[in-house]
Design a protein around this motif. Structure first.
Motif, PDB file in Angstrom:
ATOM      1  N   TYR A 134       0.873  -1.166   0.000  1.00  0.00           N
ATOM      2  CA  TYR A 134       0.000   0.000   0.000  1.00  0.00           C
ATOM      3  C   TYR A 134       0.910   1.215   0.000  1.00  0.00           C
ATOM      4  O   TYR A 134       1.803   1.322   0.830  1.00  0.00           O
ATOM      5  CB  TYR A 134      -0.891   0.023   1.245  1.00  0.00           C
ATOM      6  CG  TYR A 134      -1.764  -1.204   1.347  1.00  0.00           C
ATOM      7  CD1 TYR A 134      -3.046  -1.216   0.813  1.00  0.00           C
ATOM      8  CD2 TYR A 134      -1.289  -2.363   1.953  1.00  0.00           C
ATOM      9  CE1 TYR A 134      -3.837  -2.358   0.882  1.00  0.00           C
ATOM     10  CE2 TYR A 134      -2.074  -3.500   2.031  1.00  0.00           C
ATOM     11  CZ  TYR A 134      -3.344  -3.493   1.498  1.00  0.00           C
ATOM     12  OH  TYR A 134      -4.117  -4.616   1.560  1.00  0.00           O
ATOM     13  N   PHE A 151       0.423   5.248 -12.378  1.00  0.00           N
ATOM     14  CA  PHE A 151      -0.607   5.840 -11.535  1.00  0.00           C
ATOM     15  C   PHE A 151      -0.078   7.163 -10.989  1.00  0.00           C
ATOM     16  O   PHE A 151       1.011   7.204 -10.423  1.00  0.00           O
ATOM     17  CB  PHE A 151      -0.960   4.910 -10.375  1.00  0.00           C
ATOM     18  CG  PHE A 151      -1.448   3.557 -10.819  1.00  0.00           C
ATOM     19  CD1 PHE A 151      -2.801   3.333 -11.046  1.00  0.00           C
ATOM     20  CD2 PHE A 151      -0.557   2.508 -11.019  1.00  0.00           C
ATOM     21  CE1 PHE A 151      -3.253   2.089 -11.453  1.00  0.00           C
ATOM     22  CE2 PHE A 151      -0.999   1.255 -11.425  1.00  0.00           C
ATOM     23  CZ  PHE A 151      -2.349   1.048 -11.647  1.00  0.00           C
ATOM     24  N   LEU A 153      -0.341   9.867  -8.242  1.00  0.00           N
ATOM     25  CA  LEU A 153      -0.874  10.054  -6.902  1.00  0.00           C
ATOM     26  C   LEU A 153      -0.603  11.462  -6.412  1.00  0.00           C
ATOM     27  O   LEU A 153       0.494  11.998  -6.620  1.00  0.00           O
ATOM     28  CB  LEU A 153      -0.245   9.056  -5.920  1.00  0.00           C
ATOM     29  CG  LEU A 153      -0.727   7.612  -5.995  1.00  0.00           C
ATOM     30  CD1 LEU A 153      -0.091   6.884  -7.155  1.00  0.00           C
ATOM     31  CD2 LEU A 153      -0.408   6.906  -4.700  1.00  0.00           C
ATOM     32  N   ASP A 157      -3.828  10.338  -1.678  1.00  0.00           N
ATOM     33  CA  ASP A 157      -4.167   9.172  -2.500  1.00  0.00           C
ATOM     34  C   ASP A 157      -3.456   7.918  -1.989  1.00  0.00           C
ATOM     35  O   ASP A 157      -2.333   7.984  -1.476  1.00  0.00           O
ATOM     36  CB  ASP A 157      -3.767   9.399  -3.961  1.00  0.00           C
ATOM     37  CG  ASP A 157      -4.605  10.466  -4.652  1.00  0.00           C
ATOM     38  OD1 ASP A 157      -5.674  10.839  -4.130  1.00  0.00           O
ATOM     39  OD2 ASP A 157      -4.177  10.931  -5.728  1.00  0.00           O
ATOM     40  N   LEU A 159      -2.577   3.825  -3.204  1.00  0.00           N
ATOM     41  CA  LEU A 159      -2.562   2.800  -4.246  1.00  0.00           C
ATOM     42  C   LEU A 159      -2.186   1.484  -3.596  1.00  0.00           C
ATOM     43  O   LEU A 159      -1.205   1.409  -2.851  1.00  0.00           O
ATOM     44  CB  LEU A 159      -1.537   3.147  -5.342  1.00  0.00           C
ATOM     45  CG  LEU A 159      -1.384   2.110  -6.453  1.00  0.00           C
ATOM     46  CD1 LEU A 159      -2.659   2.038  -7.305  1.00  0.00           C
ATOM     47  CD2 LEU A 159      -0.182   2.421  -7.329  1.00  0.00           C
TER      48      LEU A 159
END
Length: 190
Positions: A134, A151, A153, A157, A159
Motif C-alpha cells: 500500500y 498511476f 498520486l 491518494d 494505491l
C-alpha cells in the motif's frame, strides 16, 4: 558464537515463560499442546535446553507464534525512537531517502517513509510472492509505475498493488514528495 547461542537460549527461555503465562498455561498444559515432555519445557524455560528444529516448530505452533519470534530478544512494552535514530537508506545518488519506521522486526511487515527530491526517481525492489503493498502519498505528487501501468498520486491518494511485481516511484511534481510504503505478506497472496 557461544555468546550468541547463550543469548538465544536466554531469549527462548524468557519468551516461553512469558508467553506461557500470558496464555494462562502451566508447563504441563504447554507440554500437552506441543506434544513434548514437560521436562523438555522445563529445560527450555531454564535456558539449558538445546531444542531441535522439530521441537521449535512444535513449541511455536502450540504458542501460535513464529519460530523467529520465539527466539528473538523480548520486546519492551514501549519504545520511543527519536528521529535521529530512525534508520535511513539513501538511494539514487541522494534523490531518494527511505526511513525504516518499524523499530522491531515484525515478520511479514514493513513500513517506510519515502522522500523524493524534485524529479527524483527510485526503482522499487519486488518483494516475495504473496506480498501486498500500500502506498500513501502524503505530500507532493508521485507517479508510481507497477508492471507497465502508471498511476499519478497526489496528497492523500492510496494505491494498493501486489508487491511482488516490478515497480518504481517518480516525483512528478514541483516540490519534494513524501509517501509511505506499507508492505504485508498476505496468507492468501492477494
Amino acid at each position: 558464537m557461544d555468546n550468541n547461542l547463550d543469548k538465544t537460549s536466554r531469549n527462548l527461555a524468557n519468551n516461553i515463560v512469558s508467553l506461557r503465562k500470558k496464555r494462562g498455561l502451566s508447563q504441563s498444559q504447554l507440554a500437552e499442546r506441543s506434544e513434548l515432555p514437560r521436562s523438555t519445557i522445563s529445560n527450555f524455560e531454564s535456558g539449558i535446553g538445546n531444542p531441535s528444529l522439530q521441537n521449535l516448530v512444535k513449541l511455536s505452533s502450540a504458542l501460535q507464534i513464529s519460530i523467529e519470534e520465539i527466539l528473538s530478544s523480548p520486546r519492551s512494552e514501549c519504545l520511543l525512537m527519536r528521529s535521529n535514530d530512525v534508520p535511513v537508506q539513501i538511494r539514487q545518488n541522494g534523490q531518494a531517502h527511505i526511513y525504516k519506521l518499524l523499530p522491531d522486526k515484525i515478520s511479514g511487515a514493513e513500513i517506510d517513509r519515502i522522500e523524493l527530491s524534485v524529479g527524483g526517481r527510485m526503482g522499487g525492489i519486488p518483494h516475495l510472492d504473496g506480498t501486498k503493498e500500500y502506498f500513501i502519498c502524503q505530500q507532493g505528487e508521485i507517479q508510481l509505475a507497477v508492471s507497465g501501468q502508471k498511476f499519478q498520486l497526489k496528497s492523500g491518494d492510496v494505491l494498493s498493488f501486489r508487491g511482488d511485481q516490478p515497480h518504481s516511484y517518480l516525483n512528478s511534481g514541483k516540490t519534494k514528495a513524501i509517501g509511505f510504503s506499507v508492505v504485508f505478506v498476505t496468507p492468501s497472496g492477494l
